[in-house]
Design a protein around this motif. Structure first.
Motif, PDB file in Angstrom:
ATOM      1  N   PRO A 104      36.918  50.921  46.372  1.00  0.00           N
ATOM      2  CA  PRO A 104      35.321  50.789  45.814  1.00  0.00           C
ATOM      3  C   PRO A 104      34.850  49.489  45.912  1.00  0.00           C
ATOM      4  O   PRO A 104      35.532  48.573  45.791  1.00  0.00           O
ATOM      5  N   ASP A 105      33.309  49.266  46.245  1.00  0.00           N
ATOM      6  CA  ASP A 105      32.997  47.890  46.395  1.00  0.00           C
ATOM      7  C   ASP A 105      33.137  46.966  47.172  1.00  0.00           C
ATOM      8  O   ASP A 105      33.400  45.909  46.987  1.00  0.00           O
ATOM      9  N   TYR A 106      33.897  47.424  48.072  1.00  0.00           N
ATOM     10  CA  TYR A 106      34.817  46.707  49.188  1.00  0.00           C
ATOM     11  C   TYR A 106      33.586  45.733  50.012  1.00  0.00           C
ATOM     12  O   TYR A 106      33.772  44.376  50.175  1.00  0.00           O
ATOM     13  N   GLN A 107      32.419  46.132  50.084  1.00  0.00           N
ATOM     14  CA  GLN A 107      31.300  45.457  50.804  1.00  0.00           C
ATOM     15  C   GLN A 107      30.775  44.317  49.868  1.00  0.00           C
ATOM     16  O   GLN A 107      30.157  43.421  50.286  1.00  0.00           O
ATOM     17  N   LYS A 149      33.033  37.297  43.447  1.00  0.00           N
ATOM     18  CA  LYS A 149      32.663  38.667  43.439  1.00  0.00           C
ATOM     19  C   LYS A 149      34.348  39.251  43.872  1.00  0.00           C
ATOM     20  O   LYS A 149      34.731  40.366  43.447  1.00  0.00           O
ATOM     21  N   PHE A 150      35.009  38.514  44.617  1.00  0.00           N
ATOM     22  CA  PHE A 150      36.239  38.946  45.127  1.00  0.00           C
ATOM     23  C   PHE A 150      37.126  38.834  43.773  1.00  0.00           C
ATOM     24  O   PHE A 150      37.763  40.071  43.708  1.00  0.00           O
ATOM     25  N   ASN A 151      37.063  38.047  42.881  1.00  0.00           N
ATOM     26  CA  ASN A 151      37.629  37.821  41.770  1.00  0.00           C
ATOM     27  C   ASN A 151      37.306  39.326  40.769  1.00  0.00           C
ATOM     28  O   ASN A 151      38.213  39.997  40.236  1.00  0.00           O
ATOM     29  N   GLN A 152      36.139  39.376  40.876  1.00  0.00           N
ATOM     30  CA  GLN A 152      35.764  40.682  39.861  1.00  0.00           C
ATOM     31  C   GLN A 152      36.098  42.024  40.559  1.00  0.00           C
ATOM     32  O   GLN A 152      36.455  42.777  39.595  1.00  0.00           O
ATOM     33  N   TYR A 153      36.128  42.130  41.820  1.00  0.00           N
ATOM     34  CA  TYR A 153      36.129  43.609  42.421  1.00  0.00           C
ATOM     35  C   TYR A 153      37.444  43.859  42.922  1.00  0.00           C
ATOM     36  O   TYR A 153      37.812  44.725  43.229  1.00  0.00           O
TER      37      TYR A 153
END
Length: 386
Positions: A347-350, A362-366
């Protein structure tokens, strides 16, 4: 008082009496070395021994203090001079004793401070206690030596000096926390909780420190300078962020998997590397195989292996542009995942990308923060082939 003159006079009269240094010392209750120091002029006899010494030598106290024989008509004149000299000597003696006591107090305080930083580990509260006690002793010694100024000024100077040195201690402690990744010595509260893993909070007056994954290979520290977190809200990762955080992994970004040294450093920085590994590159099919020296079912508390494999896969696919698949081999099992499966099912890879580059926030978030969600992990792990 002329110690050399008095010492020579003592020696002359001792010999005239037929005493050895040892015999005279026995009469006075001191050692022969003490008598020798007197006669050499290195030390003066204690005030309490002047009268017994003059009596044993058969001379007057006035003559002993003058260091020579005195005619009767000059006795009064010498008495006045000796009295002044004795008073002056006594004052100096008192000052010296006072200073020696002050130096001893300061020395004991400094030694206590040094021991508090070197003997006690930073996890122990005794270091904090003894350093403050040592500082109090040191300032007490300084206070004693400031007797030439008023009591109010002595107090103000001592307080200012105490606060200044304590500030230096706090600053040095902060440097130790940030540079050597250790708990702060100066803290007013320590809280231990089990949030996913062992978490310890250290509260300092100026900042908070969180020891995350305490006493595990993935232990790391978070320094909360703004004091915005609590043990319930502090963000945690099951991995060592000092090694595996994307802000540090980004340096291994590459277009090609064929860069062996770069790929090796990336794997070394990722979770599971603490167990040892070797890896192989599939040049033709743009893939890699990592063989871990570890059994996958061993020490797999709280889905640690699953979390590590997902985190490693997403990180590697994001960082190595042409990487198409990864095989993870353990002594117990093997797992395989392809880029297309991860891109389609994570999920939310992009969203972790911004204009074809990795957005670390965003990497930290997702990704990183999702590693604490066991339901999420179990669902994503389905893309791995066993």
């Amino acid at each position: 008082m002329d110690s050399k003159k008095i010492g020579a006079f003592i020696a002359v009269n001792r010999k005239a009496k037929g005493f050895t240094q040892e015999q005279l010392g026995e009469k006075l209750g001191v050692s022969n070395k003490t008598i020798s120091r007197w006669e050499n002029g290195n030390y003066m006899p204690d005030l309490s021994l002047l009268e017994p010494l003059s009596r044993e030598l058969g001379i007057s106290l006035n003559e002993l203090l003058a260091g020579e024989k005195i005619e009767k008509e000059k006795a009064i004149e010498y008495s006045e001079q000796n009295l002044i000299s004795t008073i002056d000597y006594t004052e100096k003696k008192i000052k010296n004793v006072h200073r020696e006591i002050s130096m001893f107090i300061m020395g004991a305080g400094i030694l206590m401070c040094i021991c508090s930083f070197t003997v006690f580990p930073s996890e122990s509260s005794w270091g904090e206690i003894y350093s403050v006690l040592g500082l109090v002793l040191t300032i007490a010694g300084v206070f004693r030596e400031l007797k030439k100024i008023s009591l109010l000024k002595r107090g103000l100077v001592s307080i200012c000096l105490f606060l200044m040195i304590l500030g230096i201690f706090f600053f040095a402690d902060y440097i130790g926390v940030t540079q050597f990744k250790r708990p702060p010595i100066y803290r007013y509260r320590t809280t231990t909780v089990f949030k996913d893993n062992k978490l310890i909070e250290y509260r300092n007056l100026f900042y908070h420190v969180y020891r995350i994954n305490a006493d595990t290979p993935n232990e790391y520290y978070l320094i909360d300078r703004k004091k915005q977190y609590t043990v319930d809200t502090v963000p945690t990762s099951p991995f060592n962020k000092d090694k595996s955080d994307m802000e540090r992994l980004i340096q291994y970004q590459s277009k090609y998997v064929g860069d062996n040294s770069n790929t090796g450093r990336l794997i070394e920085a990722l979770p599971l590397s603490e167990y040892g590994f070797v890896f192989e590159i599939d040049w033709k099919n743009c893939g890699m195989t990592i063989n871990y020296h570890f059994t996958d079912w061993y020490d797999n508390d709280d889905l640690y292996i699953e979390k590590a494999l997902i985190y490693n896969s997403v990180s590697a696919f994001a960082l190595i542009e042409n990487l198409e698949y990864i095989n993870f081999n353990f002594s117990g099992s093997s797992y395989s995942v392809r880029r297309e499966m991860m891109e389609q099912n994570y999920p939310d890879y992009q969203k972790i990308f911004s204009e074809d580059s990795i957005d670390t926030k965003k990497f930290n978030q997702y990704v990183e923060q999702k590693m604490n969600d066991n339901v999420f992990i179990a669902d994503v792990f389905k893309v791995f082939e066993k």
